[in-house]
Design an enzyme around this catalytic site. Structure first.
Site, mmCIF file in Angstrom:
data_model
loop_
_atom_site.group_PDB
_atom_site.id
_atom_site.type_symbol
_atom_site.label_atom_id
_atom_site.label_comp_id
_atom_site.label_asym_id
_atom_site.label_seq_id
_atom_site.Cartn_x
_atom_site.Cartn_y
_atom_site.Cartn_z
ATOM 1 N N SER A 180 76.107 27.316 46.779
ATOM 2 C CA SER A 180 75.372 28.582 46.824
ATOM 3 C C SER A 180 75.691 29.271 48.136
ATOM 4 O O SER A 180 75.718 28.619 49.177
ATOM 5 C CB SER A 180 73.866 28.300 46.750
ATOM 6 O OG SER A 180 73.142 29.443 47.136
ATOM 7 N N MET A 214 73.277 39.647 51.137
ATOM 8 C CA MET A 214 72.715 38.817 50.067
ATOM 9 C C MET A 214 71.869 37.681 50.630
ATOM 10 O O MET A 214 71.756 37.511 51.834
ATOM 11 C CB MET A 214 73.845 38.248 49.213
ATOM 12 C CG MET A 214 74.471 39.267 48.285
ATOM 13 S SD MET A 214 75.736 38.469 47.283
ATOM 14 C CE MET A 214 76.068 39.752 46.077
ATOM 15 N N ASP A 220 73.728 31.321 49.492
ATOM 16 C CA ASP A 220 72.465 31.702 50.126
ATOM 17 C C ASP A 220 71.951 30.714 51.175
ATOM 18 O O ASP A 220 71.097 31.070 51.983
ATOM 19 C CB ASP A 220 71.371 31.878 49.058
ATOM 20 C CG ASP A 220 71.742 32.915 48.013
ATOM 21 O OD1 ASP A 220 72.531 33.814 48.349
ATOM 22 O OD2 ASP A 220 71.261 32.823 46.876
ATOM 23 N N CYS A 236 73.170 30.356 31.393
ATOM 24 C CA CYS A 236 73.059 29.947 29.993
ATOM 25 C C CYS A 236 71.605 29.869 29.568
ATOM 26 O O CYS A 236 70.873 28.964 29.976
ATOM 27 C CB CYS A 236 73.748 28.590 29.823
ATOM 28 S SG CYS A 236 73.522 27.876 28.192
ATOM 29 N N GLY A 286 73.189 26.117 42.240
ATOM 30 C CA GLY A 286 72.008 26.407 43.047
ATOM 31 C C GLY A 286 70.780 25.675 42.542
ATOM 32 O O GLY A 286 70.886 24.780 41.683
ATOM 33 N N GLY A 308 75.402 31.057 40.310
ATOM 34 C CA GLY A 308 76.284 31.964 41.059
ATOM 35 C C GLY A 308 77.476 31.217 41.653
ATOM 36 O O GLY A 308 77.321 30.105 42.141
HETATM 37 P P1 ADP Z 1 71.493 28.947 40.429
HETATM 38 O O1 ADP Z 1 71.902 27.601 39.975
HETATM 39 O O2 ADP Z 1 72.551 29.619 41.244
HETATM 40 O O3 ADP Z 1 70.126 28.937 41.080
HETATM 41 P P2 ADP Z 1 70.346 30.055 37.967
HETATM 42 O O4 ADP Z 1 68.944 29.964 38.447
HETATM 43 O O5 ADP Z 1 70.772 31.268 37.237
HETATM 44 O O6 ADP Z 1 71.415 29.893 39.140
HETATM 45 O O7 ADP Z 1 70.603 28.777 37.038
HETATM 46 C C1 ADP Z 1 71.852 28.581 36.403
HETATM 47 C C2 ADP Z 1 71.645 28.002 35.027
HETATM 48 O O8 ADP Z 1 70.953 26.738 35.125
HETATM 49 C C3 ADP Z 1 70.759 28.825 34.104
HETATM 50 O O9 ADP Z 1 71.481 29.861 33.461
HETATM 51 C C4 ADP Z 1 70.281 27.794 33.103
HETATM 52 O O10 ADP Z 1 71.261 27.520 32.127
HETATM 53 C C5 ADP Z 1 70.113 26.563 33.978
HETATM 54 N N1 ADP Z 1 68.711 26.462 34.424
HETATM 55 C C6 ADP Z 1 68.105 27.078 35.452
HETATM 56 N N2 ADP Z 1 66.800 26.782 35.531
HETATM 57 C C7 ADP Z 1 66.548 25.948 34.480
HETATM 58 C C8 ADP Z 1 65.390 25.282 33.983
HETATM 59 N N3 ADP Z 1 64.202 25.401 34.577
HETATM 60 N N4 ADP Z 1 65.524 24.502 32.878
HETATM 61 C C9 ADP Z 1 66.719 24.358 32.275
HETATM 62 N N5 ADP Z 1 67.840 24.962 32.689
HETATM 63 C C10 ADP Z 1 67.777 25.749 33.773
#
Ligand code: ADP
Length: 366
Positions: A150, A194, A152, A75, A104, A11
């Site tokens: 983030s 949020m 949050d 991704c 995040g 995010g």
């Molecule tokens: P944030 O970083 O805000 O918590 P997400 O949880 O959507 O957001 O994670 C962002 C991106 O990081 C995901 O779309 C993915 O590409 C990668 N990612 C998240 N968790 C994993 C994981 N356990 N293993 C590999 N890549 C991850």
């Protein structure tokens, strides 16, 4: 010359641009070549033009631009080993050996996994003939550093994440607007904010705006009579002559049986009290706009330290995450910070709210 790349992932959050700017300029200042990976891990997996060398001037003006100008994405491919293999190949082709990820806990989990897997990814690439043995040897170590971007403020091991104070500021401004109409019409407003599974934004906004009541995930009311305390407080305030009622509900608000407490449920209770009640879901305005000064500073100071952390890393150093604790920029073990963050969610799932509160930097919950 060392090549250091920065990316923003997950995010978006105000202040990410300050971090990107600081990384690019510090890297250049320290004699490195600076790169940006556009569109988060998606760019890393796609490679080519998504990985670009940046000049000093490329990040001009970034301090006052909200969101992230190098783009962010979620991704799915990076979650699979195949995607990470592709990402490793692209990194080596671009000659990058240091990667700073601003995102995040999901993004930082991905970054840590990438580093842990790196030797086997390189071996596989060399085996398949995608890279030469010399290149494999030259790039056998990957250095990763995490910056927490983030809104949050849900990451352990840091007092503030980049973007949280900007979001809090925006929420307060919005609640002030709502206050005016609530006051004029003698209405009640239920405001959803949020924060995913973290109640920091809701609680801080509640304190900063003088809300009547706040629902947060870390300190849920009992399942039965979940609204009793709110009702008695709201009644008392009304009896004292207050013309408005503001109740803030964190998006992750639950009762002690983990059932969601929704703005609609809260509204129904207030309507039963005889109050003309409206719901306002603040939504994405909470992520928008330019960063407040604090987030600009945080992004800048942490971006500088991230480059220095990469430059002083050895193969034995665990990947660092840059945090801020008691007003000092600190380096923490990335793996441990992510694990600690996950254990808060696990404690909530196990209904051990005391543990969740203690784990979640307790000063905000007590
Ligand atoms: P944030 O970083 O805000 O918590 P997400 O949880 O959507 O957001 O994670 C962002 C991106 O990081 C995901 O779309 C993915 O590409 C990668 N990612 C998240 N968790 C994993 C994981 N356990 N293993 C590999 N890549 C991850």
């Amino acid at each position: 010359k060392k090549r250091i790349a920065v990316m923003t992932s997950g995010g978006d959050a105000p202040g990410m641009n300050s971090a990107v700017r600081a990384v690019i300029r510090t890297a250049i200042h320290r004699g490195c070549e600076a790169y940006a990976v556009y569109e988060g891990y998606e760019g890393l997996v796609r490679g080519g033009d998504y990985i670009r060398e940046m000049t000093w001037g490329d990040v001009r003006g970034y301090l006052s631009i909200g969101g992230t100008s190098i783009g962010t994405a979620r991704c799915a491919r990076f979650r699979e080993r195949e995607g990470r293999l592709e990402a490793a190949k692209n990194m080596i082709e671009a000659g990058i050996d240091g990667l700073i990820v601003c995102g995040g806990d999901g993004s930082l989990t991905g970054a840590d996994l990438f580093r842990a897997e790196w030797p086997s990814l390189i071996a596989e690439l060399a085996e398949k003939g995608h890279i030469t043995k010399e290149l494999a040897e030259e790039h056998k170590h990957l250095y990763i550093c995490g910056l927490v971007g983030s809104i949050d403020n849900d990451m352990s091991s840091t007092d503030a994440t980049i973007g949280a104070y900007s979001s809090l500021d925006r929420i307060c401004e919005m609640v002030d607007y709502i206050d005016a109409t609530a006051q004029s019409h003698s209405r009640a407003f239920v405001i959803e904010v949020m924060g995913r599974h973290c109640g920091w934004l809701a609680l801080m906004a509640g304190i900063a705006t003088g809300a009547d009541y706040v629902f947060i995930p870390e300190k849920p009311p009992k399942k039965e009579g979940w609204s009793d305390q709110m009702v008695s407080i709201v009644k008392r305030h009304r009896e004292r002559g207050m013309r408005k009622t503001i109740v803030i509900v964190a998006e992750g608000a639950i009762d002690n049986e983990l059932r969601p407490i929704t703005p609609e449920m809260v509204k129904d209770v207030l309507v039963d009290l005889g109050l003309d009640t409206r719901i306002t879901t603040l939504g994405h305005v909470q992520r928008g706009g330019t960063a407040v000064a604090f987030d600009r500073l945080l992004g800048t100071l942490q971006g500088v330290d991230a480059v220095d952390a990469i430059l002083s890393a050895t193969p034995e150093t665990p990947s660092p995450m840059i945090g801020i604790i008691e007003n000092k920029i600190v380096r923490r073990n990335l793996v441990e910070a992510v694990a600690l963050t996950k254990s808060v969610a696990e404690a909530i799932e196990a209904k051990d709210f005391t543990k969740a509160m203690n784990l979640r930097d307790s000063e905000f919950c007590e």
